[in-house]
Every structure is written in C-alpha cells, then in structure tokens.
Design a protein around this motif. Structure first.
Motif, mmCIF file in Angstrom:
data_model
loop_
_atom_site.group_PDB
_atom_site.id
_atom_site.type_symbol
_atom_site.label_atom_id
_atom_site.label_comp_id
_atom_site.label_asym_id
_atom_site.label_seq_id
_atom_site.Cartn_x
_atom_site.Cartn_y
_atom_site.Cartn_z
ATOM 1 N N ALA A 26 0.832 -1.199 0.000
ATOM 2 C CA ALA A 26 0.000 0.000 0.000
ATOM 3 C C ALA A 26 0.873 1.258 0.000
ATOM 4 O O ALA A 26 2.024 1.220 0.448
ATOM 5 N N PRO A 27 0.371 2.370 -0.486
ATOM 6 C CA PRO A 27 1.112 3.634 -0.386
ATOM 7 C C PRO A 27 1.449 3.935 1.083
ATOM 8 O O PRO A 27 0.617 3.781 1.965
ATOM 9 N N GLY A 28 2.713 4.333 1.316
ATOM 10 C CA GLY A 28 3.123 4.640 2.676
ATOM 11 C C GLY A 28 3.405 3.429 3.538
ATOM 12 O O GLY A 28 3.581 3.558 4.759
ATOM 13 N N ALA A 29 3.483 2.240 2.928
ATOM 14 C CA ALA A 29 3.716 1.017 3.704
ATOM 15 C C ALA A 29 5.077 1.057 4.390
ATOM 16 O O ALA A 29 6.028 1.664 3.898
ATOM 17 N N ARG A 30 5.142 0.408 5.568
ATOM 18 C CA ARG A 30 6.411 0.245 6.274
ATOM 19 C C ARG A 30 6.852 -1.205 6.152
ATOM 20 O O ARG A 30 6.035 -2.115 6.277
ATOM 21 N N ILE A 31 8.147 -1.397 5.902
ATOM 22 C CA ILE A 31 8.734 -2.741 5.825
ATOM 23 C C ILE A 31 9.792 -2.839 6.905
ATOM 24 O O ILE A 31 10.695 -2.011 6.976
ATOM 25 N N VAL A 32 9.675 -3.859 7.762
ATOM 26 C CA VAL A 32 10.710 -4.123 8.755
ATOM 27 C C VAL A 32 11.490 -5.336 8.279
ATOM 28 O O VAL A 32 10.945 -6.436 8.194
ATOM 29 N N GLN A 33 12.765 -5.132 7.960
ATOM 30 C CA GLN A 33 13.609 -6.164 7.372
ATOM 31 C C GLN A 33 14.557 -6.722 8.430
ATOM 32 O O GLN A 33 15.323 -5.992 9.033
ATOM 33 N N LEU A 34 14.488 -8.044 8.663
ATOM 34 C CA LEU A 34 15.266 -8.623 9.753
ATOM 35 C C LEU A 34 15.961 -9.922 9.416
ATOM 36 O O LEU A 34 16.438 -10.612 10.318
ATOM 37 N N GLY A 35 16.057 -10.284 8.135
ATOM 38 C CA GLY A 35 16.750 -11.528 7.808
ATOM 39 C C GLY A 35 16.836 -11.753 6.316
ATOM 40 O O GLY A 35 16.260 -10.998 5.531
ATOM 41 N N GLN A 36 17.542 -12.818 5.921
ATOM 42 C CA GLN A 36 17.749 -13.107 4.500
ATOM 43 C C GLN A 36 17.617 -14.594 4.213
ATOM 44 O O GLN A 36 18.391 -15.167 3.450
ATOM 45 N N SER A 37 16.609 -15.224 4.803
ATOM 46 C CA SER A 37 16.431 -16.667 4.623
ATOM 47 C C SER A 37 16.166 -17.059 3.183
ATOM 48 O O SER A 37 16.422 -18.203 2.795
ATOM 49 N N ALA A 38 15.638 -16.141 2.374
ATOM 50 C CA ALA A 38 15.343 -16.459 0.973
ATOM 51 C C ALA A 38 16.424 -15.957 0.024
ATOM 52 O O ALA A 38 16.300 -16.115 -1.187
ATOM 53 N N GLY A 39 17.473 -15.350 0.563
ATOM 54 C CA GLY A 39 18.542 -14.864 -0.297
ATOM 55 C C GLY A 39 19.119 -13.555 0.213
ATOM 56 O O GLY A 39 18.421 -12.754 0.837
ATOM 57 N N ALA A 40 20.401 -13.349 -0.063
ATOM 58 C CA ALA A 40 21.096 -12.159 0.441
ATOM 59 C C ALA A 40 20.874 -10.923 -0.419
ATOM 60 O O ALA A 40 21.240 -9.817 -0.022
ATOM 61 N N GLU A 41 20.268 -11.090 -1.611
ATOM 62 C CA GLU A 41 20.068 -9.962 -2.510
ATOM 63 C C GLU A 41 18.627 -9.904 -2.978
ATOM 64 O O GLU A 41 17.956 -10.925 -3.123
ATOM 65 N N ALA A 42 18.148 -8.669 -3.191
ATOM 66 C CA ALA A 42 16.815 -8.437 -3.743
ATOM 67 C C ALA A 42 16.892 -7.221 -4.645
ATOM 68 O O ALA A 42 17.480 -6.202 -4.269
ATOM 69 N N THR A 43 16.295 -7.308 -5.824
ATOM 70 C CA THR A 43 16.324 -6.201 -6.770
ATOM 71 C C THR A 43 15.033 -5.398 -6.632
ATOM 72 O O THR A 43 13.965 -5.823 -7.067
ATOM 73 N N LEU A 44 15.147 -4.239 -5.995
ATOM 74 C CA LEU A 44 14.000 -3.354 -5.806
ATOM 75 C C LEU A 44 14.162 -2.140 -6.712
ATOM 76 O O LEU A 44 15.222 -1.513 -6.738
ATOM 77 N N THR A 45 13.119 -1.790 -7.435
ATOM 78 C CA THR A 45 13.207 -0.623 -8.297
ATOM 79 C C THR A 45 13.033 0.655 -7.483
ATOM 80 O O THR A 45 12.310 0.680 -6.475
ATOM 81 N N SER A 46 13.691 1.684 -7.928
ATOM 82 C CA SER A 46 13.564 2.985 -7.269
ATOM 83 C C SER A 46 12.114 3.451 -7.272
ATOM 84 O O SER A 46 11.605 3.957 -6.262
ATOM 85 N N ALA A 47 11.440 3.264 -8.395
ATOM 86 C CA ALA A 47 10.061 3.739 -8.517
ATOM 87 C C ALA A 47 9.145 3.071 -7.501
ATOM 88 O O ALA A 47 8.266 3.711 -6.918
ATOM 89 N N ALA A 48 9.346 1.764 -7.277
ATOM 90 C CA ALA A 48 8.483 1.035 -6.351
ATOM 91 C C ALA A 48 8.586 1.593 -4.941
ATOM 92 O O ALA A 48 7.602 1.610 -4.199
ATOM 93 N N ILE A 49 9.772 2.064 -4.580
ATOM 94 C CA ILE A 49 9.974 2.606 -3.235
ATOM 95 C C ILE A 49 9.515 4.056 -3.146
ATOM 96 O O ILE A 49 8.724 4.434 -2.272
ATOM 97 N N ARG A 50 9.967 4.899 -4.061
ATOM 98 C CA ARG A 50 9.748 6.334 -3.874
ATOM 99 C C ARG A 50 8.332 6.786 -4.233
ATOM 100 O O ARG A 50 7.769 7.651 -3.558
ATOM 101 N N PHE A 51 7.711 6.210 -5.263
ATOM 102 C CA PHE A 51 6.385 6.686 -5.647
ATOM 103 C C PHE A 51 5.301 6.253 -4.655
ATOM 104 O O PHE A 51 4.260 6.903 -4.555
ATOM 105 N N LYS A 52 5.549 5.173 -3.936
ATOM 106 C CA LYS A 52 4.606 4.771 -2.885
ATOM 107 C C LYS A 52 4.980 5.349 -1.526
ATOM 108 O O LYS A 52 4.220 5.200 -0.569
#
Length: 315
Positions: free
Chosen positions: A225-251
């Motif tokens: 959702a717009p304005g969502a908060r994500i609390v990141q605390l581990g990497q059980s599914a992998g050490a890297e994730a490709t997040l687009t700038s647009a997905a973060i900043r426009f929401k």
C-alpha cells in the motif's frame, strides 16, 4: 561442568566436560536453566558470521535463561555471548552484568528462553520498530517459523485489522488459518505478487514483516500500500533483492532494518517484559521442545534443517 563443545568449525557440538567459568570484573556467573538454539549459533560455528567466533574449542549459544548467584531469574544475551566468548550451552556461563535482562518471577525458563532472540525478533518489528496501527493490513513473510508465528500473534494482539501469513510449509499455514490469520499464501507456485495482492485485498499491506528478503520481498513491495512500512530482519530467501527505485519512492515506502542486537537496553528490557507477560497470559503461544544437553548434536542438526518449533537445550 557439562557443556556443549565445538571442537572444529563446521562440525556440530558434542556434550562433554569443560572448564568452569571464573567471574571477572563486571562479570557474573549465571546457572543456565534453558538455552535456545538459534540460526546465529549455526552461523558462528560454521565461520560464516562476520563478527567471528570464540577461540576453539568453545561453548556455543548466544542466549540463555538462568539464575544469578543472588537467585535472580535472568535472560542472558548480547555482550559477545557465543560470538566473542563462550556461550550458554553449558551448566554455567560467565557474562557481563550489563547484558542481563530480568525475567518476570514465576516464568517457565524454557518459555522465557523461547521468547528471547526468536520471540523478540517477531515482537519488536510490530510493537516497537514499526508499531501496528489499529485496523492495518499486516503481511508476515516467513510466518511458519517461531519469529513469524510470534509476529502474527503480536500483530493481532496489537490491533491489526487483517493479517496475511506467507511461508513454505503448507501444513503449518493451514493450522494458522482462521483465528490466527485472515489469509495464507505459499511461497511456491506461480505469480507470487498476484497471490499476495488477492490475499491482502484493498490497497495491499500497510506493514510488512520480512525475515526472508530475496524474491518474496520483491513481490511484497510490488503490491504494498502507499506509505507502507517494511521491517527487514533476515535473509532466509537470499542475500540480494532487486527493488526498483520507482516502487519505493512513488509509494513513499519506509524500509526499516532491524536487529535485536541494535535495540537499546532499556527498550529490550521493557519489550521483553511485555512479551513474556502476554505469553504467560496465553495471548502469545510458542511451540517449545526441551532437549537434554546430552542430545545437543542431534538438536543442532535439526536446527540447521529448520525444526518447525523452538528447540531449547536443558543442561
């Protein structure tokens, strides 16, 4: 004294005799009653943890519940325990007095231990790092482990309106459906983002608890959702994730890192007491299995494979 001992990196510990700890300046001796196993213990013993490991041979265990010489029940954690110095998988351990957290009187030691590193990793993201707001939709990734199960229950207790649990274990997810969560999503299968969108409904999740990283988090960001908060605390599914700038900043998404080891001591003590209180009242439940110290090698193997419950070693 009896203890679990790591003789060689990459090998499980064996129960045996080990020298008694001697108190030093600022340190106290704690008689261990319960010592949970955690993924960090495996990481230290394999040599993968950047912080290193104690000199070999060493006693593993990054947390434990026990009594001080004054008879106080305490949770021993941090202070280099099991990382820079001998750990908690022993009858007694030496630890800096400042690294002790009081345990409410009358609490079962095994439960108190299970609510330690794993319990707090589930509780703090929704109670302190990004507190749940009344009526919010909360998405919990990796919900079938102890961390995720605590996060799900805590979110419900703290006022979430809709909770979606995500994990690999279908049977565990099915057991959570209904009273605990409003919808479940398995990680396997096609188009994870679309399945998450459908499970969350409306505008997507307002709060995401993420101990996985990798592709699950990418899919969650897509439908957040717009304005969502994500609390990141581990990497059980992998050490890297490709997040687009647009997905973060426009929401306007807030991405918050979390580690129990970075929590201020006063916050740790306050929130641990809250969590233990809720668990003692039956409002948060943890599946705990007590294992004798003599069986530590087998318990270690199970922990490395993902036991599905909290394994607590009892010296």
């Amino acid at each position: 004294m009896r203890a679990a001992v790591i003789e060689e990196l990459g090998q499980p510990p064996a129960a045996g005799e080990y020298e008694e700890p001697a108190p030093g300046d600022g340190d106290v001796i704690v008689q261990i009653l319960a010592a949970p196993l955690n993924p960090i213990d495996i990481a230290v013993s394999s040599g993968r943890l950047p912080a290193g490991h104690p000199p070999l041979p060493y006693v593993p265990g990054c947390e434990g519940v026990g009594t001080t010489e004054a008879g106080e029940l305490v949770w021993a954690v941090r202070g280099g325990l099991g990382i820079q110095r001998n750990g908690s998988l022993a009858e007694r351990v030496r630890i800096d007095a400042s690294a002790l957290v009081p345990v409410p009187t009358g609490t079962d030691p095994a439960l108190a231990g299970a609510l330690g590193i794993a319990g707090m990793a589930g509780w703090l993201p929704v109670a302190w790092r990004a507190p749940v707001r009344e009526g919010e939709t909360v998405l919990v990734l990796g919900a079938t482990g102890t961390v995720g199960r605590v996060a799900v229950q805590a979110a419900r207790l703290l006022g979430a309106g809709r909770i979606v649990a995500v994990g690999r274990n279908r049977e565990a997810l099915e057991r959570m459906a209904g009273a605990a969560v409003d919808a479940t999503v398995t990680l396997d299968g096609g188009d994870l983002a679309e399945r998450l969108r459908e499970a969350c409904g409306g505008n997507g999740p307002d709060l995401i608890v993420d101990p996985l990283w990798g592709e699950p988090l990418v899919a969650a960001v897509e439908i957040a959702a717009p304005g969502a908060r994500i609390v990141q605390l581990g990497q059980s599914a992998g050490a890297e994730a490709t997040l687009t700038s647009a997905a973060i900043r426009f929401k306007g998404i807030e991405l918050l890192g979390h580690s129990n080891f970075n929590v201020p001591q006063d916050v740790l003590e306050r929130e641990y007491a809250r969590l233990v209180s809720h668990a003692t009242a039956g409002q948060i439940q943890v599946d705990v299995e007590q294992v004798p110290l003599e069986d530590v090698a087998e318990a270690w193997r199970r922990q490395a494979e993902g036991p599905g419950r909290k394994l607590v070693i009892v010296p």
